[in-house]
Scaffold this motif. Structure first.
Motif, PDB file in Angstrom:
ATOM      1  N   PHE A  35      -5.046  24.590 -35.237  1.00  0.00           N
ATOM      2  CA  PHE A  35      -6.609  23.958 -35.398  1.00  0.00           C
ATOM      3  C   PHE A  35      -7.309  23.876 -34.029  1.00  0.00           C
ATOM      4  N   ASP A  36      -7.960  24.930 -34.143  1.00  0.00           N
ATOM      5  CA  ASP A  36      -8.373  25.211 -33.214  1.00  0.00           C
ATOM      6  C   ASP A  36      -9.264  23.494 -31.770  1.00  0.00           C
ATOM      7  N   LEU A  37      -8.549  23.196 -30.997  1.00  0.00           N
ATOM      8  CA  LEU A  37      -9.022  21.946 -30.538  1.00  0.00           C
ATOM      9  C   LEU A  37      -8.850  21.634 -29.180  1.00  0.00           C
ATOM     10  N   PRO A  38     -10.280  20.910 -29.457  1.00  0.00           N
ATOM     11  CA  PRO A  38     -10.160  20.789 -27.273  1.00  0.00           C
ATOM     12  C   PRO A  38      -9.841  19.916 -26.140  1.00  0.00           C
ATOM     13  N   VAL A  39      -8.336  20.002 -27.219  1.00  0.00           N
ATOM     14  CA  VAL A  39      -7.361  19.046 -26.546  1.00  0.00           C
ATOM     15  C   VAL A  39      -6.254  19.539 -25.653  1.00  0.00           C
ATOM     16  N   THR A  40      -5.002  18.597 -24.811  1.00  0.00           N
ATOM     17  CA  THR A  40      -3.906  19.205 -24.351  1.00  0.00           C
ATOM     18  C   THR A  40      -2.546  18.714 -25.651  1.00  0.00           C
ATOM     19  N   LYS A  41      -2.111  19.520 -25.330  1.00  0.00           N
ATOM     20  CA  LYS A  41      -1.023  19.615 -27.265  1.00  0.00           C
ATOM     21  C   LYS A  41      -0.463  18.447 -26.662  1.00  0.00           C
ATOM     22  N   ALA A  42      -0.351  17.018 -25.906  1.00  0.00           N
ATOM     23  CA  ALA A  42       0.468  16.235 -26.137  1.00  0.00           C
ATOM     24  C   ALA A  42      -0.760  15.203 -27.090  1.00  0.00           C
ATOM     25  N   THR A  43      -2.115  15.267 -26.688  1.00  0.00           N
ATOM     26  CA  THR A  43      -2.924  14.663 -27.005  1.00  0.00           C
ATOM     27  C   THR A  43      -3.732  15.348 -28.965  1.00  0.00           C
ATOM     28  N   ARG A  44      -3.377  16.554 -29.304  1.00  0.00           N
ATOM     29  CA  ARG A  44      -3.262  16.988 -30.374  1.00  0.00           C
ATOM     30  C   ARG A  44      -2.243  16.808 -31.199  1.00  0.00           C
ATOM     31  N   SER A  45      -0.811  15.895 -29.925  1.00  0.00           N
ATOM     32  CA  SER A  45       0.290  14.893 -31.640  1.00  0.00           C
ATOM     33  C   SER A  45       0.112  13.715 -31.423  1.00  0.00           C
ATOM     34  N   HIS A  46      -0.319  13.662 -30.863  1.00  0.00           N
ATOM     35  CA  HIS A  46      -1.402  12.106 -30.801  1.00  0.00           C
ATOM     36  C   HIS A  46      -2.507  11.951 -32.078  1.00  0.00           C
ATOM     37  N   HIS A  47      -3.156  12.812 -31.609  1.00  0.00           N
ATOM     38  CA  HIS A  47      -4.626  12.744 -32.629  1.00  0.00           C
ATOM     39  C   HIS A  47      -3.450  13.547 -34.438  1.00  0.00           C
ATOM     40  N   PHE A  48      -3.229  13.613 -34.271  1.00  0.00           N
ATOM     41  CA  PHE A  48      -2.265  14.127 -35.854  1.00  0.00           C
ATOM     42  C   PHE A  48      -1.101  12.576 -36.241  1.00  0.00           C
ATOM     43  N   ALA A  49      -0.812  12.181 -34.910  1.00  0.00           N
ATOM     44  CA  ALA A  49       0.549  11.063 -34.340  1.00  0.00           C
ATOM     45  C   ALA A  49      -0.891   9.843 -36.249  1.00  0.00           C
ATOM     46  N   VAL A  50      -1.877   9.501 -35.207  1.00  0.00           N
ATOM     47  CA  VAL A  50      -2.868   8.104 -35.715  1.00  0.00           C
ATOM     48  C   VAL A  50      -3.029   8.630 -37.395  1.00  0.00           C
ATOM     49  N   LEU A  51      -3.565  10.313 -37.029  1.00  0.00           N
ATOM     50  CA  LEU A  51      -3.990  10.395 -38.561  1.00  0.00           C
ATOM     51  C   LEU A  51      -2.609  10.400 -39.826  1.00  0.00           C
ATOM     52  N   ARG A  52      -1.591  10.570 -39.036  1.00  0.00           N
ATOM     53  CA  ARG A  52      -1.045   9.950 -40.064  1.00  0.00           C
ATOM     54  C   ARG A  52       0.008   8.567 -40.001  1.00  0.00           C
ATOM     55  N   GLN A  53      -0.188   7.995 -39.199  1.00  0.00           N
ATOM     56  CA  GLN A  53       0.365   6.535 -39.322  1.00  0.00           C
ATOM     57  C   GLN A  53      -0.895   5.546 -40.692  1.00  0.00           C
ATOM     58  N   ALA A  54      -2.251   6.622 -40.797  1.00  0.00           N
ATOM     59  CA  ALA A  54      -3.079   5.473 -41.284  1.00  0.00           C
ATOM     60  C   ALA A  54      -2.971   5.924 -42.353  1.00  0.00           C
ATOM     61  N   GLY A  55      -2.101   7.470 -42.758  1.00  0.00           N
ATOM     62  CA  GLY A  55      -2.370   7.072 -44.212  1.00  0.00           C
ATOM     63  C   GLY A  55      -3.318   8.338 -44.706  1.00  0.00           C
ATOM     64  N   VAL A  56      -4.104   8.813 -43.717  1.00  0.00           N
ATOM     65  CA  VAL A  56      -5.232  10.362 -43.361  1.00  0.00           C
ATOM     66  C   VAL A  56      -4.002  11.379 -44.184  1.00  0.00           C
ATOM     67  N   VAL A  57      -2.941  11.765 -43.416  1.00  0.00           N
ATOM     68  CA  VAL A  57      -2.190  12.754 -43.375  1.00  0.00           C
ATOM     69  C   VAL A  57      -0.854  12.667 -43.722  1.00  0.00           C
ATOM     70  N   GLU A  58      -0.168  13.560 -44.311  1.00  0.00           N
ATOM     71  CA  GLU A  58       1.578  13.414 -44.796  1.00  0.00           C
ATOM     72  C   GLU A  58       1.906  15.246 -43.944  1.00  0.00           C
ATOM     73  N   GLN A  59       2.770  15.274 -43.022  1.00  0.00           N
ATOM     74  CA  GLN A  59       3.249  16.203 -42.610  1.00  0.00           C
ATOM     75  C   GLN A  59       5.026  16.143 -43.312  1.00  0.00           C
ATOM     76  N   ARG A  60       5.287  18.028 -42.798  1.00  0.00           N
ATOM     77  CA  ARG A  60       6.205  18.204 -43.494  1.00  0.00           C
ATOM     78  C   ARG A  60       6.490  19.838 -42.350  1.00  0.00           C
ATOM     79  N   ASP A  61       8.380  19.489 -41.908  1.00  0.00           N
ATOM     80  CA  ASP A  61       8.596  19.945 -41.360  1.00  0.00           C
ATOM     81  C   ASP A  61       9.324  21.191 -41.578  1.00  0.00           C
ATOM     82  N   VAL A  62       8.236  22.947 -41.847  1.00  0.00           N
ATOM     83  CA  VAL A  62       9.353  23.704 -42.330  1.00  0.00           C
ATOM     84  C   VAL A  62       9.493  24.676 -40.418  1.00  0.00           C
ATOM     85  N   GLY A  63      11.026  24.851 -41.562  1.00  0.00           N
ATOM     86  CA  GLY A  63      11.199  25.429 -39.759  1.00  0.00           C
ATOM     87  C   GLY A  63      11.076  24.786 -38.217  1.00  0.00           C
ATOM     88  N   SER A  64      10.054  26.413 -37.895  1.00  0.00           N
ATOM     89  CA  SER A  64       9.929  25.338 -36.487  1.00  0.00           C
ATOM     90  C   SER A  64       8.062  24.608 -36.328  1.00  0.00           C
TER      91      SER A  64
END
Lengths: 97, 97
Positions: A35-64
């Motif tokens: 995703f092309d986002l105007p934020v640092t990598k740490a902030t990006r991770s935070h945004h995905f965590a908030v979306l995941r915890q709110a039930g907006v997105v689901e995540q799955r690790d595939v390799g790296s």
């Protein structure tokens, strides 16, 4: 999933950008780093965590890669109309929140 | 009115309490001071300002009282279903956000 978490998750413009991009493609095809986002990598991770915890997105690790799915049917069932409002929002101009 | 401002305004539990109480009575009958909120007077004023700036409430000064109206038809027209989600939310238990 609570309405409070859902509204908080979607109140942020970067997180709404992620949601709109996810809605535009098939499930499990987008890794967080694509995703092309105007934020640092740490902030990006935070945004995905908030979306995941709110039930907006689901995540799955595939390799790296951490792949994402928009939980659209589940979210629509819990909060009818809310994602539609976000997906119908025009893309903000630079500088707008 | 922007979706961003609307979501931010409604993401806060104290502001959702104000909205729900306003929806339960006639327009222009509730002064800001009549809401039982667990916040300081300054924070209360801030919450009303956020709701006003987001277009959720309209305010009118009558003597020493600042009366409120929920802009329900206007808000429903701009963001269909959003207020209904908030008004349908069960009242949070103490300690919940």
């Amino acid at each position: 999933m609570t309405l409070s978490d859902a509204l908080t998750a979607l109140a942020d413009p970067v997180r709404r950008t992620i949601v709109k991009e996810l809605a535009g493609g098939p499930d499990w095809t987008r890794a967080c780093g694509t995703f092309d986002l105007p934020v640092t990598k740490a902030t990006r991770s935070h945004h995905f965590a908030v979306l995941r915890q709110a039930g907006v997105v689901e995540q799955r690790d595939v390799g790296s890669r951490r792949l994402n799915r928009l939980r659209r049917p589940e979210f629509d069932a819990a909060f009818p109309g809310l994602l539609d409002l976000v997906l119908g929002e025009r893309r903000a101009s630079p500088g707008e929140s």
